[in-house]
Scaffold this motif. Structure first.
Motif, PDB file in Angstrom:
ATOM      1  N   VAL A  15       0.825  -1.204   0.000  1.00 45.73           N
ATOM      2  CA  VAL A  15       0.000   0.000   0.000  1.00 45.73           C
ATOM      3  C   VAL A  15       0.862   1.257   0.000  1.00 45.73           C
ATOM      4  CG1 VAL A  15      -1.905  -1.159   1.180  1.00 45.73           C
ATOM      5  CG2 VAL A  15      -0.135  -0.016   2.533  1.00 45.73           C
ATOM      6  N   ARG A  16       0.261   2.375  -0.394  1.00 45.48           N
ATOM      7  CA  ARG A  16       0.967   3.654  -0.409  1.00 45.48           C
ATOM      8  C   ARG A  16       1.313   4.117   0.996  1.00 45.48           C
ATOM      9  NH1 ARG A  16       3.374   7.463   0.354  1.00 45.48           N
ATOM     10  NH2 ARG A  16       3.656   9.367  -0.866  1.00 45.48           N
ATOM     11  N   ARG A  17       0.442   3.834   1.949  1.00 45.09           N
ATOM     12  CA  ARG A  17       0.697   4.245   3.322  1.00 45.09           C
ATOM     13  C   ARG A  17      -0.039   3.298   4.276  1.00 45.09           C
ATOM     14  NH1 ARG A  17       2.417   9.037   5.431  1.00 45.09           N
ATOM     15  NH2 ARG A  17       2.175  10.034   3.398  1.00 45.09           N
ATOM     16  N   THR A  18       0.628   2.907   5.343  1.00 46.70           N
ATOM     17  CA  THR A  18       0.003   2.080   6.361  1.00 46.70           C
ATOM     18  C   THR A  18       0.150   2.740   7.718  1.00 46.70           C
ATOM     19  OG1 THR A  18      -0.041  -0.120   7.391  1.00 46.70           O
ATOM     20  CG2 THR A  18       2.108   0.736   6.765  1.00 46.70           C
ATOM     21  N   THR A 205       5.969   2.583  -1.463  1.00 50.14           N
ATOM     22  CA  THR A 205       5.185   1.468  -0.940  1.00 50.14           C
ATOM     23  C   THR A 205       5.569   1.140   0.495  1.00 50.14           C
ATOM     24  OG1 THR A 205       5.197   0.521  -3.188  1.00 50.14           O
ATOM     25  CG2 THR A 205       4.477  -0.926  -1.396  1.00 50.14           C
ATOM     26  N   ASP A 206       4.577   0.811   1.297  1.00 50.03           N
ATOM     27  CA  ASP A 206       4.797   0.234   2.622  1.00 50.03           C
ATOM     28  C   ASP A 206       4.472  -1.249   2.559  1.00 50.03           C
ATOM     29  OD1 ASP A 206       5.353   2.764   3.507  1.00 50.03           O
ATOM     30  OD2 ASP A 206       3.522   3.004   4.684  1.00 50.03           O
ATOM     31  N   GLY A 207       5.341  -2.084   3.142  1.00 59.16           N
ATOM     32  CA  GLY A 207       5.045  -3.519   3.118  1.00 59.16           C
ATOM     33  C   GLY A 207       6.157  -4.340   3.742  1.00 59.16           C
ATOM     34  N   ALA A 208       5.908  -5.633   3.854  1.00 56.24           N
ATOM     35  CA  ALA A 208       6.874  -6.561   4.441  1.00 56.24           C
ATOM     36  C   ALA A 208       6.680  -7.944   3.835  1.00 56.24           C
ATOM     37  CB  ALA A 208       6.714  -6.618   5.963  1.00 56.24           C
ATOM     38  N   SER A 296       4.573 -10.897 -12.187  1.00 56.83           N
ATOM     39  CA  SER A 296       3.852 -10.373 -11.029  1.00 56.83           C
ATOM     40  C   SER A 296       3.618  -8.867 -11.125  1.00 56.83           C
ATOM     41  CB  SER A 296       4.642 -10.659  -9.745  1.00 56.83           C
ATOM     42  OG  SER A 296       5.844  -9.897  -9.716  1.00 56.83           O
ATOM     43  N   GLY A 297       4.294  -8.222 -12.051  1.00 57.16           N
ATOM     44  CA  GLY A 297       4.289  -6.766 -12.133  1.00 57.16           C
ATOM     45  C   GLY A 297       5.597  -6.173 -11.664  1.00 57.16           C
ATOM     46  N   GLY A 298       6.336  -6.926 -10.850  1.00 56.01           N
ATOM     47  CA  GLY A 298       7.642  -6.473 -10.380  1.00 56.01           C
ATOM     48  C   GLY A 298       7.579  -5.223  -9.522  1.00 56.01           C
ATOM     49  N   PRO A 299       8.727  -4.592  -9.304  1.00 62.75           N
ATOM     50  CA  PRO A 299       8.775  -3.381  -8.474  1.00 62.75           C
ATOM     51  C   PRO A 299       7.983  -2.210  -9.032  1.00 62.75           C
ATOM     52  CG  PRO A 299      10.954  -4.344  -8.693  1.00 62.75           C
ATOM     53  CD  PRO A 299      10.074  -5.055  -9.673  1.00 62.75           C
ATOM     54  N   LEU A 300       7.706  -2.204 -10.337  1.00 64.73           N
ATOM     55  CA  LEU A 300       6.907  -1.120 -10.907  1.00 64.73           C
ATOM     56  C   LEU A 300       5.454  -1.211 -10.455  1.00 64.73           C
ATOM     57  CD1 LEU A 300       8.366  -1.052 -14.526  1.00 64.73           C
ATOM     58  CD2 LEU A 300       8.741   0.631 -12.710  1.00 64.73           C
ATOM     59  N   ALA A 301       5.066  -2.370  -9.917  1.00 69.35           N
ATOM     60  CA  ALA A 301       3.715  -2.542  -9.381  1.00 69.35           C
ATOM     61  C   ALA A 301       3.667  -2.344  -7.870  1.00 69.35           C
ATOM     62  CB  ALA A 301       3.179  -3.931  -9.737  1.00 69.35           C
ATOM     63  N   ALA A 302       4.778  -2.589  -7.191  1.00 69.53           N
ATOM     64  CA  ALA A 302       4.877  -2.382  -5.737  1.00 69.53           C
ATOM     65  C   ALA A 302       6.346  -2.432  -5.356  1.00 69.53           C
ATOM     66  CB  ALA A 302       4.095  -3.454  -4.968  1.00 69.53           C
ATOM     67  N   ASN A 303       6.783  -1.459  -4.560  1.00 68.98           N
ATOM     68  CA  ASN A 303       8.207  -1.357  -4.240  1.00 68.98           C
ATOM     69  C   ASN A 303       8.418  -1.086  -2.744  1.00 68.98           C
ATOM     70  OD1 ASN A 303      11.023  -1.187  -4.737  1.00 68.98           O
ATOM     71  ND2 ASN A 303      10.894   1.041  -4.942  1.00 68.98           N
TER      72      ASN A 303
END
Length: 350
Positions: A15-18, A205-208, A296-303
């Motif tokens: 997500v953009r922000r968590t 992106t925020d994530g783990a 999967s879309g790679g980092p351009l889909a979520a980073n």
């Protein structure tokens, strides 16, 4: 080499922000990965986390993240100030000693907490690059210009990468950015840092992510279809981009050779955070047109910075365990202009 396999994994939503702390993000993926592997936290012999104090905004931020793993019973633990893919590498090396059976590797990052363009120059060379405010996007733009001037890529090629990967990401529930894009329309957009436009950049992106690995017989006991790590290596180049040939990624090529990556793969998941990096990495790895790159879309889909490389390993492993592929490749990178690169070769049970 001691046989080691991936037997479980988990990702957070990207997500953009968590509003969750890194410790909470890691709690979710550690719980998910152990459940996926059919074990408990008590079964984990060694843990290694990858994160960045600059991104977290505090010193020794990884200490509080240990709560996600569980403090009891006591276990061996380590941390790398790198992407979680390097945490996985350390965990894999630790299992090579033969006295432990199960390890977990994690990566986490919350880039939304501040402006990356302000944070990342602080990690650069303090005498020459940091005073210039040389952030990741500016340095990537310099490399893209070098590739364009050398005739190795075109702006249309770059827009095509953006359109293809984000279209592929439509089917990925963990993608942050996805959809159908028209290349001609993308090329009409303004530059963010010439020659890079918005579509050439990965999102904030925020994530783990977390991965469970196990040795030989233990891996076979835990999984009917373990994903074997058959090659693993990383290599680095000088930190200063000005002393490197930015038209090629020699450290990627060295890591690929050391890992036994011969270019023959069903799928390759590459940490190409900018569109111009995909063709550069594809060439360095010797990948042919028959290899599916970043489905999967790679980092351009979520980073999720500090987890993006580990996500590539997960997506490459997913292709084997869940989609029937036999041999895949995962790539991770760190530092300006692809300075340090890691290659992981994965194979299914034959």
């Amino acid at each position: 080499m001691e046989p080691v396999a991936i037997v479980g994994w988990a990702l957070t939503p990207m997500v953009r922000r968590t509003d969750k702390s890194e410790a909470r993000l890691l709690f979710d993926v550690v719980t998910g990965a152990t459940e996926d592997a059919g074990i408990t936290r008590a079964d984990v012999d060694f843990s290694c986390a990858g994160s960045c104090d600059y991104v977290a905004g505090q010193a020794f931020s990884f200490v509080q993240n240990i709560d996600a793993v569980g403090a009891w019973p006591p276990k061996r633990d380590s941390h790398v100030e790198m992407d979680g893919a390097w945490a996985l590498y350390e965990a894999w090396v630790r299992l090579q000693l033969g006295d432990l059976d199960v390890a977990i590797a994690m990566g986490s990052g919350r880039s939304s907490t501040a402006d990356p363009a302000t944070i990342y120059p602080m990690e650069m060379d303090p005498y020459y690059l940091a005073p210039l405010g040389a952030d990741a996007v500016s340095l990537a733009a310099l490399q893209a210009r070098v590739l364009l001037d050398a005739g190795l890529v075109t702006e249309r090629d770059m827009a095509g990468v953006a359109a293809r990967t984000r279209a592929d990401a439509v089917g990925n529930p963990y993608a942050q950015v996805s959809g159908e894009y028209d290349v001609d329309a993308l090329l009409k957009e303004d530059y963010v840092r010439a020659p890079l436009r918005k579509h050439d950049l990965s999102p904030i992106t925020d994530g783990a992510a977390a991965v469970i690995i196990a040795r030989g017989d233990k891996a076979r006991e835990l999984s009917d279809n373990p994903v074997w790590i058959t090659g693993f290596a990383h290599s680095a180049e000088p930190h200063q981009p000005g002393v490197r040939d930015l038209r090629a990624s020699t450290s990627t090529a060295r890591a690929a050779k050391a890992a036994g990556a011969d270019g023959h793969f069903d799928v390759a998941e590459l940490q190409a955070a900018f569109t111009h990096e995909e063709p550069l990495l594809t060439a360095a790895l010797g990948l042919g047109p028959d290899v599916a790159v970043n489905p999967s879309g790679g980092p351009l889909a979520a980073n999720p910075v500090m987890a993006t490389g580990l996500v590539r390993v997960i997506e490459a492993a997913r292709q084997i365990r869940d989609r029937g592929k036999q041999r895949t490749l995962a790539h991770a990178t760190s530092g300006p202009c692809l300075q340090q690169n890691l290659v992981c070769v994965l194979e299914g049970t034959k």
